[in-house]
Design a protein around this motif. Structure first.
Motif, mmCIF file in Angstrom:
data_model
loop_
_atom_site.group_PDB
_atom_site.id
_atom_site.type_symbol
_atom_site.label_atom_id
_atom_site.label_comp_id
_atom_site.label_asym_id
_atom_site.label_seq_id
_atom_site.Cartn_x
_atom_site.Cartn_y
_atom_site.Cartn_z
ATOM 1 N N ARG A 129 -29.147 -33.783 37.488
ATOM 2 C CA ARG A 129 -28.166 -34.538 38.339
ATOM 3 C C ARG A 129 -27.922 -35.809 37.600
ATOM 4 O O ARG A 129 -26.954 -36.492 38.136
ATOM 5 C CB ARG A 129 -28.747 -34.616 39.558
ATOM 6 C CG ARG A 129 -29.169 -33.413 40.282
ATOM 7 C CD ARG A 129 -29.736 -33.862 41.620
ATOM 8 N NE ARG A 129 -29.065 -34.433 42.422
ATOM 9 C CZ ARG A 129 -29.396 -35.217 43.491
ATOM 10 N NH1 ARG A 129 -30.736 -34.773 44.032
ATOM 11 N NH2 ARG A 129 -28.657 -35.952 44.425
ATOM 12 N N ARG A 130 -28.598 -36.390 36.913
ATOM 13 C CA ARG A 130 -28.541 -37.801 35.974
ATOM 14 C C ARG A 130 -28.641 -37.808 34.637
ATOM 15 O O ARG A 130 -29.361 -37.224 33.984
ATOM 16 C CB ARG A 130 -29.596 -38.597 36.567
ATOM 17 C CG ARG A 130 -29.558 -38.990 38.284
ATOM 18 C CD ARG A 130 -28.471 -39.678 38.901
ATOM 19 N NE ARG A 130 -28.563 -40.041 40.096
ATOM 20 C CZ ARG A 130 -27.968 -39.509 41.034
ATOM 21 N NH1 ARG A 130 -27.282 -38.483 40.850
ATOM 22 N NH2 ARG A 130 -27.998 -39.707 42.330
ATOM 23 N N ASN A 131 -27.786 -38.969 34.113
ATOM 24 C CA ASN A 131 -27.828 -39.120 32.833
ATOM 25 C C ASN A 131 -27.471 -40.517 32.545
ATOM 26 O O ASN A 131 -26.482 -41.109 32.781
ATOM 27 C CB ASN A 131 -26.690 -38.131 32.120
ATOM 28 C CG ASN A 131 -27.144 -36.723 31.633
ATOM 29 O OD1 ASN A 131 -27.794 -36.749 30.943
ATOM 30 N ND2 ASN A 131 -26.532 -36.044 32.628
ATOM 31 N N THR B 244 -24.250 -44.654 32.865
ATOM 32 C CA THR B 244 -24.839 -44.068 33.800
ATOM 33 C C THR B 244 -23.798 -42.848 34.436
ATOM 34 O O THR B 244 -22.658 -43.123 34.844
ATOM 35 C CB THR B 244 -25.045 -44.723 35.198
ATOM 36 O OG1 THR B 244 -24.023 -45.586 35.755
ATOM 37 C CG2 THR B 244 -26.264 -45.799 34.931
ATOM 38 N N ASP B 245 -24.060 -41.831 33.945
ATOM 39 C CA ASP B 245 -22.986 -40.368 34.117
ATOM 40 C C ASP B 245 -21.598 -40.978 33.602
ATOM 41 O O ASP B 245 -21.481 -41.205 32.660
ATOM 42 C CB ASP B 245 -22.887 -40.189 35.684
ATOM 43 C CG ASP B 245 -24.260 -39.685 36.117
ATOM 44 O OD1 ASP B 245 -24.919 -39.018 35.362
ATOM 45 O OD2 ASP B 245 -24.522 -39.843 37.468
ATOM 46 N N SER B 246 -20.686 -41.159 34.543
ATOM 47 C CA SER B 246 -19.194 -41.506 33.877
ATOM 48 C C SER B 246 -18.982 -42.959 33.905
ATOM 49 O O SER B 246 -18.036 -43.278 33.482
ATOM 50 C CB SER B 246 -17.931 -40.594 34.603
ATOM 51 O OG SER B 246 -18.038 -40.792 36.020
ATOM 52 N N TYR C 115 -24.620 -45.748 40.912
ATOM 53 C CA TYR C 115 -25.250 -44.869 42.142
ATOM 54 C C TYR C 115 -25.156 -45.396 43.571
ATOM 55 O O TYR C 115 -25.683 -44.965 44.430
ATOM 56 C CB TYR C 115 -26.517 -44.654 41.760
ATOM 57 C CG TYR C 115 -26.871 -43.896 40.513
ATOM 58 C CD1 TYR C 115 -26.189 -42.743 40.341
ATOM 59 C CD2 TYR C 115 -27.725 -44.466 39.182
ATOM 60 C CE1 TYR C 115 -26.308 -42.060 38.864
ATOM 61 C CE2 TYR C 115 -27.773 -43.858 38.223
ATOM 62 C CZ TYR C 115 -27.003 -42.530 37.891
ATOM 63 O OH TYR C 115 -27.219 -41.867 36.885
ATOM 64 N N GLN D 271 -22.941 -42.836 45.194
ATOM 65 C CA GLN D 271 -23.809 -41.492 45.447
ATOM 66 C C GLN D 271 -24.679 -41.677 46.646
ATOM 67 O O GLN D 271 -25.110 -40.905 47.442
ATOM 68 C CB GLN D 271 -24.310 -41.079 44.325
ATOM 69 C CG GLN D 271 -23.542 -40.670 43.208
ATOM 70 C CD GLN D 271 -22.909 -41.689 42.228
ATOM 71 O OE1 GLN D 271 -22.906 -42.760 42.559
ATOM 72 N NE2 GLN D 271 -22.798 -41.125 41.022
#
Length: 660
Positions: A182-184, A207-209, A243, A246
């Motif tokens: 779920r996270r990168n 962080t993600d996109s 985040y 989210q």
């Protein structure tokens, strides 16, 4: 002193000095001969401690002195017993404080690290390579009689952190990453330098996109527990917190952030820290805060915070600035023997035009652009003992200092003094435009409305309406206490003034911004006498909802009783007052034959009793009242049906003001 004695003293002093130099030379020689052994011992001690505490191996490929006190270490890695490598570093150059080697620990005077990789991985099956560092300690019995002093814990953390800061630090190519389903997260820091107390770095965080490119400048003085850092956005879009969307469904972004810790003092189990923080171009968006972005051009805080056993406080020396408004907050929280909260806030007198220009945009949209003479200041005092909510105090006051409005903002707050068009909304959509004025045949002038209705609504909604300045503070205090007891919002403290402003000037959405804007507009109207109380009540009675597409008292009188507002009886008026909080639920008060249900009788008795005590009705009128109304018009066709044995008790009647 004789010359002989002087010479003897000098000779012996030189002998002592020579002895000290010889001892120092021997010590250096011994250190030089055994320094490698001492280093090896120190490294092995660290490895043993790590491996005894965690299920992992700490590898050090090579550790050797480059010169008298500079050590070079290669191929350092921290590998969990089960999992991928968590940390690996290619090279570390360190100038070591030799005296710390004898203590079995290492403190660096200078530290240079190249090519370091911290890689945290969470696998699809839930296993990972980092939780061993977060493992919970064996639970110990909790002594509830003792207090945990978070001030001492924080003080120890600050001291250890500053003690470990080398005089010079250099990172080159530091990489931190976290990967899961779920996270990168990836952070790249090409360089980080601390030299002569100056901190410099640039980094990229993905962080993600979401990508943030930022630069950090700062200073540090470990001896004085001082650190200051400023974060700059390298991109035009600023720095966005990851985040937030989210986790909370919103966004937070800014251009520059500066934070500092200027001093600390730990005395008598109490830690006091001081520092500063500032931010520019702050932008916050959340649907529960406001429909639009909330923006603050610049803000800052000089903070003085104290922590001790069961005690947390923001000191009176704290200063907060929002654009040109300066405020001084005080917050004191004690957690034992019971939670006790004190909140105080005051602002300087701010010139009126500066005050309105300094308000966050996106919150007070109706008054944006407002100008005035004189000044404004604000005070708040509240004391909440959670074990004794009956004595809760709350006093809030916006004060004008020779204040006069010279220019309205986006809304003309004197609008309701003359005929205007009111737009009724349902579920966020406009459903009807109503002309509030004598040109509308459904408009009821104030003196044509039954006195019973006027008194009944004042009794149920806002008994002090004609005496207060827009706010009923005692009712608001009661609402706070009720909501704290229920641990959720179950009761409001709105006055008729607040309901009117909400309907005429604002959206019906329940956001923090709308409530704040509502309070400010009410204060401006009431304290500047922009609209008379009688006119406010007249408009209120002509626009509020009383049923399905039924707005205003003339429409309601015809809908329920087929008569004019001036003809309303005491019973009819009390019923109309009862359904104001839930006008669409009016059917629930009747049975299938059009008779009021027995459970409504208490409401009639209560409201009429209060009206009697206030001299609004006579004893004869009170004695003659029956909980019964005769339905005519469209309401009868909708309510009176074939007998139905199913009933609904969902009617929520208006809150009763028994405090006056």
């Amino acid at each position: 002193m004789p010359d002989y004695n002087k010479q003897l003293l000098i000779r012996r002093s030189l002998q002592v000095l020579a002895g000290l130099l010889i001892l120092f030379a021997i010590t250096l020689a011994v250190l030089f001969m055994y320094r490698q052994r001492l280093l090896k011992y120190a490294v092995e001690t660290v490895q043993d401690k790590v491996e005894a505490k965690y299920p992992a191996k700490l590898h050090v490929g090579k550790a050797a002195f480059e010169d008298l006190n500079t050590v070079r270490m290669e191929n350092i890695a921290l590998v969990p017993n089960q999992g991928d490598t968590l940390l690996r570093t290619q090279e570390v150059f360190a100038e070591i404080s030799l005296r710390t080697l004898f203590k079995g620990r290492v403190i660096f005077n200078e530290l240079r690290i190249q090519n370091a990789y911290l890689t945290a991985v969470k696998n699809p099956d839930g296993t990972n390579n980092y939780s061993f560092l977060l493992g919970k300690k064996k639970a110990e019995p909790v002594d509830t009689t003792k207090s945990r002093n978070y001030g001492k814990l924080l003080n120890d953390l600050i001291e250890k952190a500053f003690e470990s800061v080398p005089d010079q630090l250099s990172f080159k190519n530091l990489n931190v990453s976290y990967a899961s389903e779920r996270r990168n997260i990836n952070m790249k820091m090409p360089s980080l330098q601390i030299e002569n107390g100056e901190i410099k770095t640039a980094l990229s965080v993905k962080t993600d996109s979401l990508v943030n490119n930022l630069q950090v400048h700062g200073t540090i003085n470990p001896a004085k527990y001082f650190i200051s850092a400023r974060l700059y956005a390298l991109d035009s879009g600023g720095i966005s917190l990851p985040y937030v969307k989210q986790k909370f469904g919103g966004t937070v972004a800014f251009d520059t952030l500066a934070v500092s810790l200027t001093s600390k003092d730990f005395s008598k189990d109490m830690l006091t820290v001081r520092g500063d923080a500032s931010i520019t171009d702050l932008k916050v968006h959340h649907p529960r805060i406001s429909d639009s972005d909330v923006k603050v051009k610049s803000g800052s805080v000089h903070y003085v915070v104290s922590l001790g056993p069961d005690y947390y406080a923001i000191d009176s020396l704290t200063e907060v600035r929002v654009n040109k408004i300066k405020a001084y907050p005080v917050i004191q929280l004690r957690t034992k023997p019971a939670r006790d909260l004190i909140v105080r806030l005051r602002t300087d007198v701010t010139p009126a035009t500066d005050f309105f220009a300094s308000l966050p945009t996106g919150v007070f949209e109706s008054v944006e652009g407002m100008e005035g003479t004189g000044g404004l200041s604000y005070k708040l005092k509240s004391h909440i003992n959670f074990a004794d909510l009956k004595h809760l105090t709350f006093d809030s006051d916006l004060e004008g200092h020779d204040f006069k409005i010279t220019k309205y903002g986006n809304e003309d707050l004197s609008l309701i003094n003359k005929p205007f068009v009111y737009t009724a909304y349902e579920y966020g959509k406009p459903v009807r435009n109503i002309l509030v004025g004598p040109q509308n045949p459904y408009f009821a002038p104030y003196n044509t409305i039954s006195r019973y209705l006027k008194y009944a609504i004042l009794t149920s909604e806002d008994a002090a309406f004609f005496r207060h300045k827009g706010f009923h503070e005692e009712a608001f205090r009661q609402s706070i206490a009720t909501n704290i007891k229920a641990k959720k919002f179950v009761r409001g403290g709105s006055t008729i003034s607040m309901q009117l402003v909400k309907n005429v000037f604002l959206t019906r959405k329940k956001t923090i911004a709308r409530k704040a804007e509502e309070a400010l507009i009410v204060w401006l109207i009431e304290n500047n006498n922009l609209v008379s109380k009688t006119r406010m009540y007249e408009v209120y009675l002509n626009i509020i909802e009383w049923g399905p597409n039924v707005y205003g008292i003339k429409d309601a009188s015809r809908f329920f009783y087929g008569k004019q507002p001036s003809e309303l009886t005491l019973g009819e008026s009390i019923f109309l007052a009862s359904i104001i909080p839930k006008p669409k639920a009016y059917k629930n008060s009747f049975d299938a034959h059009g008779n009021l249900k027995p459970r409504v009788a208490w409401y009639f008795k209560l409201i009429s009793g209060i009206m009697l005590r206030r001299g609004q009705i006579s004893q004869e009128e009170y004695d003659a009242l029956q909980p019964r109304v005769e339905l005519y018009g469209r309401a009868r066709d909708l309510i009176v049906t074939a007998p139905d044995t199913t009933t609904s008790d969902s009617l929520q009647l208006a809150p009763i003001d028994l405090l006056d």
